[in-house]
Design an enzyme around this catalytic site. Sequence first.
Site, PDB file in Angstrom:
ATOM      1  CG  ASP A  58     -23.746  24.891  -6.355  1.00  0.00           C
ATOM      2  OD1 ASP A  58     -23.054  24.156  -5.653  1.00  0.00           O
ATOM      3  OD2 ASP A  58     -23.239  25.604  -7.261  1.00  0.00           O
ATOM      4  CE  LYS A  97     -23.733  21.159  -7.417  1.00  0.00           C
ATOM      5  NZ  LYS A  97     -22.971  21.133  -6.156  1.00  0.00           N
TER       6      LYS A  97
HETATM    7  N1  GLU Z   1     -24.039  22.522  -3.541  1.00  0.00           N
HETATM    8  C1  GLU Z   1     -23.396  22.064  -2.335  1.00  0.00           C
HETATM    9  C2  GLU Z   1     -22.135  21.323  -2.676  1.00  0.00           C
HETATM   10  O1  GLU Z   1     -21.468  21.677  -3.625  1.00  0.00           O
HETATM   11  C3  GLU Z   1     -24.338  21.334  -1.396  1.00  0.00           C
HETATM   12  C4  GLU Z   1     -25.029  20.139  -1.924  1.00  0.00           C
HETATM   13  C5  GLU Z   1     -26.080  19.567  -0.977  1.00  0.00           C
HETATM   14  O2  GLU Z   1     -26.213  20.026   0.138  1.00  0.00           O
HETATM   15  O3  GLU Z   1     -26.742  18.626  -1.412  1.00  0.00           O
HETATM   16  O4  GLU Z   1     -21.710  20.404  -2.027  1.00  0.00           O
END
Ligand code: GLU
Length: 449
Positions: A170, A130
Amino acid sequence: MKKRLDEKLELVFQDVISRNPGEGEFHQAVREVLESLGPVLVKYPEFRQHKILERICEPERQIIFRVPWQDDQGEVRINRGFRVQFNSALGPYKGGLRFHPSVYLGTIKFLGFEQIFKNALTGMPIGGAKGGSDFDPKHKSENEIMRFCQSFMTEMHRHLGEYTDVPAGDIGVGTREIGFMFGQYKRLTNRYESGVLTGKGLDWGGARVRREATGYGAVFFLNEMLKSRGTSVEGKTCLVSGSGNVAIYTMEKLQQLGGKTVACSDSNGVIFDRKGLDLNLIKQIKEVERVRISEYAVRQKRAKYFPNGKIWEIPCDVALPCATQNELTGKDAKTLVKNGCIAVAEGANMPTTSEGVHYFLDAKIAFAPGKAANAGGVATSALEMQQNASRDAWDFAYTETKLADIMKQIHRRCHDTAEEFGTPGNYVNGANIAGFLKVAKAMAALGLV
Ligand code: GLU
């Protein structure tokens, strides 16, 4: 209310607290997983010997960097950027970027930790990561957003790659921001490397259904969960907190399956419409005009706007928290159950506090934790990577069928694992154990790395 950890798990947890001081959300996310793992370590003693737990709680790499940029007045501004590359046992690091003023290292660590297990649950070959920044996109011009994204990528590009680390969006990061970052990555590397970011626009390597995927997926999961209890989404009165991308496409799928959303929200307040919210109007306000949700009640006279209102006080059959972490407390959980709520599916990451989660589990209502219920977003990101790798573009219906199928499988995996480990109906245990087992087995197989 807190579940006790056995002595060895408690030691692991205490170590996480002392190594990561002041990172409350990260401690919470770790504790929630550890609470499920007691029976797993009895069945697989080799995980203790390999120190899998201690290793899984320590990110493989953490990058913190300065992001300097200039605002429209020519003033120099400084933000902080993060990328926590948590675990790559199953595939390249994968997970979104969050731009929000509240972001600090603890936020990114909790999200990255959750992402490991979520990504494992999808069954796709992706590790967990992340990133983000304490940059506040609110009230910024498009040029300011672009300059910020370019500066962010100027540092980040050296840590990314389609086989290394693949960010996405996100909170505060959508297709527009991904576009600015992809453009800068392309310029810096001289490579049209589509697979380095997901959530791209449809004209430049993006995948159909990625925009809708997190919300749609959460409702698919909810529907599976309700079906296993002899009912379905049809005819249910629903609350959906938030009004961003996840909330909007959660409402859309609820509507398609015959559910009725009577309220949604933003950080300023709640809108309520007994007859069901008008989704097209919400899209116009949030996606086109990008203004506050209070505007809805100005244009739709039937609706009520409650500034600073509490959405969870409205009676409902089903609640879908789709805004942000810890937005649904123990007290809210109690109110929801008292008002007749029979199911909760988390569209956001860790939106329910641990008191809330324990309350729902004790009340035996159907509770779907985010790492299972909202995995459709990242799963569709993995589908985007597949299409990029084969230079292909699938149509909407085909991609949506794939997503529905993946959510069904995740539901089955969580459902069966909960049963296998002696807690039928407990999707928290099911998701934590199934996700953990997949990563732990891969880590053990890859040796001490
Ligand atoms: N931010 C999204 C999540 O919490 C998607 C992450 C992504 O697609 O890599 O899963």
